[in-house]
Design an enzyme around this catalytic site. Structure first.
Site, PDB file in Angstrom:
ATOM      1  N   LYS A  53     -67.118   9.192-101.718  1.00 55.41           N
ATOM      2  CA  LYS A  53     -67.428   8.306-100.805  1.00 55.41           C
ATOM      3  C   LYS A  53     -68.884   7.961-100.869  1.00 55.41           C
ATOM      4  O   LYS A  53     -69.955   8.477-101.346  1.00 55.41           O
ATOM      5  CB  LYS A  53     -67.345   8.871 -99.405  1.00 55.41           C
ATOM      6  CG  LYS A  53     -66.940   8.166 -98.042  1.00 55.41           C
ATOM      7  CD  LYS A  53     -65.668   7.866 -98.057  1.00 55.41           C
ATOM      8  CE  LYS A  53     -65.519   7.040 -96.650  1.00 55.41           C
ATOM      9  NZ  LYS A  53     -64.008   6.731 -96.426  1.00 55.41           N
TER      10      LYS A  53
ATOM     11  N   ASP B 231     -64.583   0.751 -95.902  1.00 50.72           N
ATOM     12  CA  ASP B 231     -64.563   1.556 -94.689  1.00 50.72           C
ATOM     13  C   ASP B 231     -65.235   0.891 -93.617  1.00 50.72           C
ATOM     14  O   ASP B 231     -65.490  -0.375 -93.752  1.00 50.72           O
ATOM     15  CB  ASP B 231     -65.296   3.096 -95.172  1.00 50.72           C
ATOM     16  CG  ASP B 231     -64.919   4.121 -94.128  1.00 50.72           C
ATOM     17  OD1 ASP B 231     -64.120   4.749 -94.125  1.00 50.72           O
ATOM     18  OD2 ASP B 231     -65.781   4.390 -93.328  1.00 50.72           O
TER      19      ASP B 231
HETATM   20  P1  NDP Z   1     -63.870  -1.216 -89.112  1.00 49.54           P
HETATM   21  O1  NDP Z   1     -65.479  -1.659 -89.327  1.00 49.54           O
HETATM   22  O2  NDP Z   1     -63.005  -2.436 -89.564  1.00 49.54           O
HETATM   23  O3  NDP Z   1     -63.608  -1.039 -87.514  1.00 49.54           O
HETATM   24  C1  NDP Z   1     -64.050  -0.039 -86.983  1.00 49.54           C
HETATM   25  C2  NDP Z   1     -64.068   0.004 -85.415  1.00 49.54           C
HETATM   26  O4  NDP Z   1     -64.391   1.111 -84.811  1.00 49.54           O
HETATM   27  C3  NDP Z   1     -64.808  -1.231 -84.718  1.00 49.54           C
HETATM   28  O5  NDP Z   1     -64.043  -1.939 -84.031  1.00 49.54           O
HETATM   29  C4  NDP Z   1     -66.039  -0.706 -84.350  1.00 49.54           C
HETATM   30  O6  NDP Z   1     -66.446  -1.286 -83.195  1.00 49.54           O
HETATM   31  C5  NDP Z   1     -65.524   0.740 -83.997  1.00 49.54           C
HETATM   32  N1  NDP Z   1     -66.567   1.580 -84.017  1.00 49.54           N
HETATM   33  C6  NDP Z   1     -67.100   2.011 -85.496  1.00 49.54           C
HETATM   34  N2  NDP Z   1     -68.238   2.980 -85.096  1.00 49.54           N
HETATM   35  C7  NDP Z   1     -68.135   3.173 -83.829  1.00 49.54           C
HETATM   36  C8  NDP Z   1     -69.115   3.853 -83.191  1.00 49.54           C
HETATM   37  N3  NDP Z   1     -69.944   4.696 -83.654  1.00 49.54           N
HETATM   38  N4  NDP Z   1     -68.659   4.016 -82.172  1.00 49.54           N
HETATM   39  C9  NDP Z   1     -67.742   3.002 -81.210  1.00 49.54           C
HETATM   40  N5  NDP Z   1     -66.951   2.567 -81.920  1.00 49.54           N
HETATM   41  C10 NDP Z   1     -67.146   2.448 -83.224  1.00 49.54           C
HETATM   42  O7  NDP Z   1     -63.415  -0.028 -89.799  1.00 49.54           O
HETATM   43  P2  NDP Z   1     -62.028   0.574 -90.130  1.00 49.54           P
HETATM   44  O8  NDP Z   1     -61.038  -0.039 -89.266  1.00 49.54           O
HETATM   45  O9  NDP Z   1     -61.880   0.405 -91.665  1.00 49.54           O
HETATM   46  O10 NDP Z   1     -62.507   2.300 -90.150  1.00 49.54           O
HETATM   47  C11 NDP Z   1     -62.102   2.883 -88.818  1.00 49.54           C
HETATM   48  C12 NDP Z   1     -61.969   4.388 -89.296  1.00 49.54           C
HETATM   49  O11 NDP Z   1     -60.705   4.394 -90.008  1.00 49.54           O
HETATM   50  C13 NDP Z   1     -63.161   5.180 -89.820  1.00 49.54           C
HETATM   51  O12 NDP Z   1     -63.077   6.386 -89.468  1.00 49.54           O
HETATM   52  C14 NDP Z   1     -62.709   4.923 -91.340  1.00 49.54           C
HETATM   53  O13 NDP Z   1     -63.365   5.967 -92.064  1.00 49.54           O
HETATM   54  C15 NDP Z   1     -61.364   5.027 -91.226  1.00 49.54           C
HETATM   55  N6  NDP Z   1     -60.245   4.870 -92.302  1.00 49.54           N
HETATM   56  C16 NDP Z   1     -60.437   3.568 -92.815  1.00 49.54           C
HETATM   57  C17 NDP Z   1     -59.571   3.109 -93.814  1.00 49.54           C
HETATM   58  C18 NDP Z   1     -59.445   1.710 -94.412  1.00 49.54           C
HETATM   59  O14 NDP Z   1     -58.802   1.397 -95.268  1.00 49.54           O
HETATM   60  N7  NDP Z   1     -60.480   0.806 -93.804  1.00 49.54           N
HETATM   61  C19 NDP Z   1     -58.789   4.002 -94.612  1.00 49.54           C
HETATM   62  C20 NDP Z   1     -58.820   5.395 -94.051  1.00 49.54           C
HETATM   63  C21 NDP Z   1     -59.418   5.858 -92.839  1.00 49.54           C
HETATM   64  P3  NDP Z   1     -67.200  -2.889 -83.574  1.00 49.54           P
HETATM   65  O15 NDP Z   1     -66.274  -3.827 -83.716  1.00 49.54           O
HETATM   66  O16 NDP Z   1     -68.242  -2.848 -82.381  1.00 49.54           O
HETATM   67  O17 NDP Z   1     -68.129  -2.499 -84.701  1.00 49.54           O
HETATM   68  O1  2IT Z   2     -60.922   6.753 -95.766  1.00 50.39           O
HETATM   69  C1  2IT Z   2     -60.373   6.110 -96.537  1.00 50.39           C
HETATM   70  O2  2IT Z   2     -59.391   6.494 -97.002  1.00 50.39           O
HETATM   71  C2  2IT Z   2     -61.168   4.741 -96.991  1.00 50.39           C
HETATM   72  N1  2IT Z   2     -61.778   4.193 -96.280  1.00 50.39           N
HETATM   73  C3  2IT Z   2     -60.033   3.965 -97.967  1.00 50.39           C
HETATM   74  C4  2IT Z   2     -60.601   4.555 -99.325  1.00 50.39           C
HETATM   75  C5  2IT Z   2     -60.049   3.744-100.321  1.00 50.39           C
HETATM   76  O3  2IT Z   2     -60.361   4.003-101.539  1.00 50.39           O
HETATM   77  O4  2IT Z   2     -59.330   2.806-100.219  1.00 50.39           O
END
Ligand code: NDP
Ligand code: 2IT
Length: 449
Positions: free
Chosen positions: A126, A166
């Protein structure tokens, strides 16, 4: 002291001020107790637990860039290459002001077991930075991404370490980073996933984490004699994972009624309008208040403080935390149980606090841990790597079909692992054991390294 307790104590002592990393290690090692007890002599001699909690390598670097006023800004970049026993390091890059080494280590540690659960050949890693893309111009984001990659390129490659998106890292950021890698290295290779479709990206990668979450939930419910049709779903977050979780929940006949961002949350009793949500978040990069302004049925609630997780107070059948770590605490868990919620599945990484998880499980809630239920994103990243290697692109249906099969397999593997160790229905224990077994076998086979 048991071997597990000894290693947890060492982790806390040797990695001070990294509470999220401690939390992730404790959860995993605690649930591995039955496996460790059965193999204690071998694991101790081979120092399996000490090796698994110590990253193979962690890189921390300066990221200087120039803002639109001509001012030089300095951020800190990280890449933690945690474990390569079963494949090249694989995991996202988080861009958020809260990023520090402990956060990246917790995410990298979780990624080892998640990636193993996918059944695909990917190790755990990561990275990220404390850079905040919010409110920055495209040129500033590009300047940051180019500087970040100018250092990171030394440590990554299609067969060594393959980063992805992420929080804060989406298609725009991946594009700028890919361009810089290609320019410095002079090599066109699948060094990142989540790429645009015109330069090596995979169809369905954008949707994969959210869709995968719902495929997992559907299988978990089916196995437990329930289904999603007509159910009310509470979702947090409004980013990549939340948006496509909401979309797939609707396709499966459920009604998602909430979403949230860092400043507030929406309750839309008629069901979230996904097209409007995408317009507000993906196109305009605006606040959720704009969603409410454009839709009569929606209520907007300003967040009172960082502990205000309003969405969990809305009556629902299924809850999907899809924003960030520790966003669902004990009070939230109590509210969900009191309101009749019967399943919680983590779309984010470690969104549920340990006491909330315990409370949910003790109250008979079906609880899906993120390292299993959100594995669809990284699984589809691995499918992107396969397509890049064979220089072909598969259809949406092909990738989506494989994703669905992978998520169903993950569910049954962890369900079986939980049963094998006498913890039927405890999917946290099942996921940790099933993820760990493959990694340990590979580590033992490869000797001391
Ligand atoms: P994005 O940046 O696309 O979206 C994150 C969302 O969560 C936004 O709406 C953001 O608000 C909100 N957010 C983030 N941090 C905070 C915080 N500290 N307090 C309140 N709200 C918060 O990220 P993802 O959707 O990609 O990721 C979301 C979660 O999923 C994370 O935990 C990530 O690690 C996990 N994840 C992501 C994957 C991926 O493929 N993208 C895969 C597996 C897990 P705002 O719009 O205001 O920024
Ligand atoms: O938390 C996760 O699994 C991710 N942000 C996706 C990682 C990836 O390599 O697609």
């Amino acid at each position: 002291m048991s071997y597990v307790d000894e290693v947890i104590a060492q982790v806390v002592e040797k990695n001070p001020a990294e509470p999220e990393f401690h939390q992730a290690v404790k959860e995993v090692l605690e649930s591995l107790r039955p496996v460790v007890e059965q193999n204690e002599e071998l694991y101790r001699r081979e120092a399996i637990l000490e090796r698994i909690v110590n990253p193979e390598r962690q890189i921390k670097f300066r990221v200087p860039w120039v803002d639109d006023k001509g001012q030089v800004q300095v951020n800190t970049g990280y890449r933690v290459q945690f474990n390569s026993a079963i494949g090249p390091y694989k995991g996202g890059l988080r861009l958020h002001p809260s990023v520090n080494l402990g956060i990246i280590k917790f995410l990298g540690f979780e990624q080892i077991f998640k990636n193993s659960l996918t059944g695909l050949p990917i190790g755990g890693g990561k990275g990220g930075s404390d850079f905040d893309p919010k409110g920055k111009s495209d040129r500033e984001v590009m300047a940051f991404c180019q500087s970040f990659m100018t250092e990171l390129y030394k440590y990554i490659g299609a067969d060594t370490d393959v980063p992805a998106g992420d929080i804060g890292t989406g298609a725009r950021e991946i594009g700028y980073m890919f361009g810089q890698y290609k320019r410095i290295k002079g090599v066109y290779e699948g060094v990142l996933t989540g790429k645009g479709l015109s330069y090596g990206g995979s169809l369905a990668r954008t949707e994969a984490t959210g869709y995968g979450l719902l495929y997992f939930v559907a299988e978990m419910l089916k196995t437990n004699g329930k289904d999603l049709k007509g159910k009310t779903v509470a979702v947090s977050g409004a980013g990549n994972v939340a948006i496509y979780a909401i979309q797939k929940a609707q396709q499966l006949g459920a009604k998602p009624v909430t979403c949230s961002d860092s400043t507030g949350w929406i309750y839309d009793p008629e069901g979230i309008d996904v097209a409007l949500l995408k317009e507000v978040k993906e196109v305009k990069r605006a606040r959720l208040s704009e969603y409410a302004a454009a839709r009569k049925s929606a209520e907007y609630h300003e967040k009172k403080d960082s502990n205000d997780h309003g969405v969990w107070n809305i009556k629902c059948d299924v809850a999907l935390p899809c924003a960030t770590q520790n966003e669902l605490n004990l009070d939230d868990a109590k509210a969900l149980v009191a309101n009749g919620c019967f399943a919680v599945a983590e779309g984010a990484n470690m969104p549920t606090t340990p006491d909330a998880t315990e409370y949910l499980q003790k109250n008979g809630i079906l609880f899906a841990p993120g390292k299993a239920s959100n594995a669809g994103g990284v699984a589809t990243s691995a499918l992107e790597m396969s397509q890049n290697s064979e220089r072909l692109s598969w259809t949406f249906e092909e990738v989506d079909g494989k994703l669905k099969g992978i998520m169903e397999n993950i569910f049954h593997n962890l369900d079986d692992a939980a049963k094998r160790y006498g913890h039927e229905g405890d999917y946290v224990v099942g996921a940790n054991i099933a993820g760990f077994e493959k990694v340990v076998n590979a580590m033992l086979a490869q000797g001391v390294c």
